[in-house]
Scaffold this active site. Structure first.
Site, short mmCIF file in Angstrom:
data_model
loop_
_atom_site.label_atom_id
_atom_site.label_comp_id
_atom_site.label_asym_id
_atom_site.label_seq_id
_atom_site.Cartn_x
_atom_site.Cartn_y
_atom_site.Cartn_z
N VAL A 1 2.52 5.11 0.53
CA VAL A 1 3.39 5.93 1.40
C VAL A 1 4.81 5.35 1.37
O VAL A 1 5.80 6.09 1.41
CB VAL A 1 2.83 5.91 2.85
N GLU B 1 11.45 -5.97 -12.43
CA GLU B 1 11.31 -7.22 -13.20
C GLU B 1 10.62 -7.02 -14.56
O GLU B 1 11.10 -7.52 -15.58
CB GLU B 1 10.46 -8.13 -12.30
N ARG C 1 -7.02 -3.87 14.77
CA ARG C 1 -7.15 -2.83 13.74
C ARG C 1 -6.08 -3.06 12.69
O ARG C 1 -5.00 -3.57 13.01
CB ARG C 1 -6.95 -1.44 14.33
N ARG D 1 -4.78 -3.61 22.05
CA ARG D 1 -5.30 -4.10 20.77
C ARG D 1 -4.21 -4.84 20.01
O ARG D 1 -3.02 -4.55 20.18
CB ARG D 1 -5.68 -2.91 19.87
N MET E 1 3.83 -3.48 1.40
CA MET E 1 3.93 -3.90 -0.01
C MET E 1 5.00 -4.98 -0.18
O MET E 1 5.52 -5.51 0.80
CB MET E 1 4.24 -2.68 -0.87
N GLY E 2 5.32 -5.27 -1.42
CA GLY E 2 6.38 -6.25 -1.71
C GLY E 2 6.00 -7.26 -2.77
O GLY E 2 6.77 -8.14 -3.11
N GLY F 1 6.41 0.59 -11.03
CA GLY F 1 6.09 1.39 -9.84
C GLY F 1 7.27 2.28 -9.50
O GLY F 1 8.41 1.82 -9.51
N ASP G 1 10.44 -3.56 -3.71
CA ASP G 1 10.19 -4.96 -3.33
C ASP G 1 11.48 -5.76 -3.10
O ASP G 1 11.44 -6.82 -2.47
CB ASP G 1 9.37 -5.67 -4.41
O1 F6P Z 1 6.43 -3.21 -7.36
C1 F6P Z 1 6.23 -2.15 -6.49
C2 F6P Z 1 4.86 -2.16 -5.93
O2 F6P Z 1 4.77 -1.05 -5.07
C3 F6P Z 1 4.41 -3.46 -5.25
O3 F6P Z 1 4.95 -3.58 -3.96
C4 F6P Z 1 2.93 -3.32 -5.30
O4 F6P Z 1 2.28 -4.56 -5.30
C5 F6P Z 1 2.69 -2.62 -6.60
O5 F6P Z 1 3.89 -1.96 -6.94
C6 F6P Z 1 1.57 -1.62 -6.56
O6 F6P Z 1 1.38 -1.14 -7.83
P1 F6P Z 1 0.49 0.13 -8.19
O7 F6P Z 1 1.36 1.34 -7.97
O8 F6P Z 1 0.20 -0.07 -9.63
O9 F6P Z 1 -0.68 0.16 -7.30
#
Ligand code: F6P
Length: 345
Positions: free
Chosen positions: A276, A107, A269, A166, A173-174, A10, A131
């Site tokens: 992003v 990784e 919500r 609300r 992510m992560g 990513g 991450d």
């Molecule tokens: O490892 C970075 C990351 O953005 C993670 O946080 C997320 O789970 C994954 O990549 C999303 O991957 P993709 O860009 O393939 O949707």
């Protein structure tokens, strides 16, 4: 020597800053020549190259993404017909006169780098990922930018949550680490932070949200995409996998919003920040870290320190074996929950 550079996995803000530092120091101080490989390990696998000289890296320091492109290609999954992935990479590097590689990745990309090094390929690794889950380094670049983007989103969500009374859920992510959720949640003053390392109790989360409403605060819940309820029956899964066997995550925020509405009778919500968090210009911290990593990585190439990854220990950049860095992910340790002063479910 001719040196190949690639970015895999990513993307994240700061990749271009590394490429720039590697090329500038390599050309100007060490007289090295560079070739870019496109789209991570797909580049050396298919001999797909891009020109990479000082002119090519001009002006890229503040740019997000990567000028080399990225992919999650896994050469160890390429088993023929014909030569397997490792043999193809060796042949292509020899054909292009490339004697060493700088692999910039997380990784998975660096796990491949460690295995290729064991197969006799000269590789130096640079740790990247929003991450922040790579072992052997205190921080990866990209993380600080992602946290700042998520923090700004939480700041904005507070005001609209209060206006409408609300509960607002923010899914960040992560992957299987809760670093982004923890740091963005703390920085943004969230009321609840849910991380993958600690399965949460849906009843307790809903009770706490109810309690926050009683004290006339509109609660903000930050949930990591990899977080999951203790009650397995409530877990969500897309069922999709990537080339490294990672499940595509997402959906836990929507689940929480639905459960909170059902159990508290209050409106909820969900905002999914998604990609992003990975886009746009890097923060100053990430630009500096990425630049330092790049300068030290090309120094490692120059020193013949292959099979190593550059890493941040405290304020120093050090070298650690790639195999060690990729052996286990770095997760949020339990002592961080007590320090956060936030409800963890
Ligand atoms: O490892 C970075 C990351 O953005 C993670 O946080 C997320 O789970 C994954 O990549 C999303 O991957 P993709 O860009 O393939 O949707």
């Amino acid at each position: 020597m001719r040196v190949g550079v690639l970015t895999g996995g990513g993307d994240c803000p700061g990749l271009n800053a590394v490429i720039r530092a590697v090329v500038r120091r390599g050309v100007q101080d060490f007289g090295l020549e560079f070739v870019g490989f496109r789209d991570g390990w797909r580049g050396p696998l298919e001999a797909d190259t891009a020109p990479l000289d000082v002119q090519a890296v001009r002006g890229i320091l503040p740019r997000g993404g990567t000028i080399l492109g990225s992919s999650r290609t896994n050469p160890f999954k390429e088993n023929g017909p014909g030569p397997n992935g490792v043999e193809r990479i060796k042949d292509n590097l020899a054909g292009l006169g490339v004697g060493a590689l700088v692999a910039i990745g997380g990784e998975d990309t660096l796990g491949v780098a460690a295995r290729l090094h064991a197969e006799g390929i000269n590789v130096v690794g640079v740790p990247k990922t929003i991450d922040n889950d790579l072992g052997a380094t205190d921080y990866t670049f990209g993380f600080d930018t992602a946290v700042n983007i998520a923090m700004e989103a939480i700041d904005r969500l507070h005001t609209t949550a209060e206006s409408h009374h609300r509960a607002l859920i923010v899914e960040v992510m992560g992957r299987h680490a809760g670093w982004i959720a923890l740091h963005a949640g703390m920085a943004g003053g969230a009321n609840v932070i849910l991380v993958p390392e600690r399965p949460f109790d849906m009843d307790k989360v809903c009770e706490y949200v109810q309690h926050r409403f009683q004290t006339r605060y509109a609660p903000i819940v930050v949930v990591a995409e990899g977080a999951h309820p203790k009650d397995e029956e409530l877990a969500v899964s897309s069922g999709k996998m990537d080339a490294f066997g990672h499940a595509q995550l997402g959906g836990v925020g929507a689940l929480l919003a639905a459960e909170i509405e059902k159990r508290t009778g209050k409106e909820a919500r969900c905002t999914v920040l998604g990609h992003v968090q990975r886009g746009g210009t890097p923060t100053a911290f990430d630009r500096v870290l990425a630049t330092r990593f790049g300068l030290h990585a090309v120094q490692a190439v120059r020193d013949g320190a292959f099979g190593q990854m550059v890493a941040l220990h405290g304020t120093e950049i050090v070298r650690v074996p790639l195999a060690e860095a990729t052996s286990a992910p770095k997760l949020v340790p339990t002592e961080r929950y007590a320090e956060a002063e936030v409800f963890f479910g």
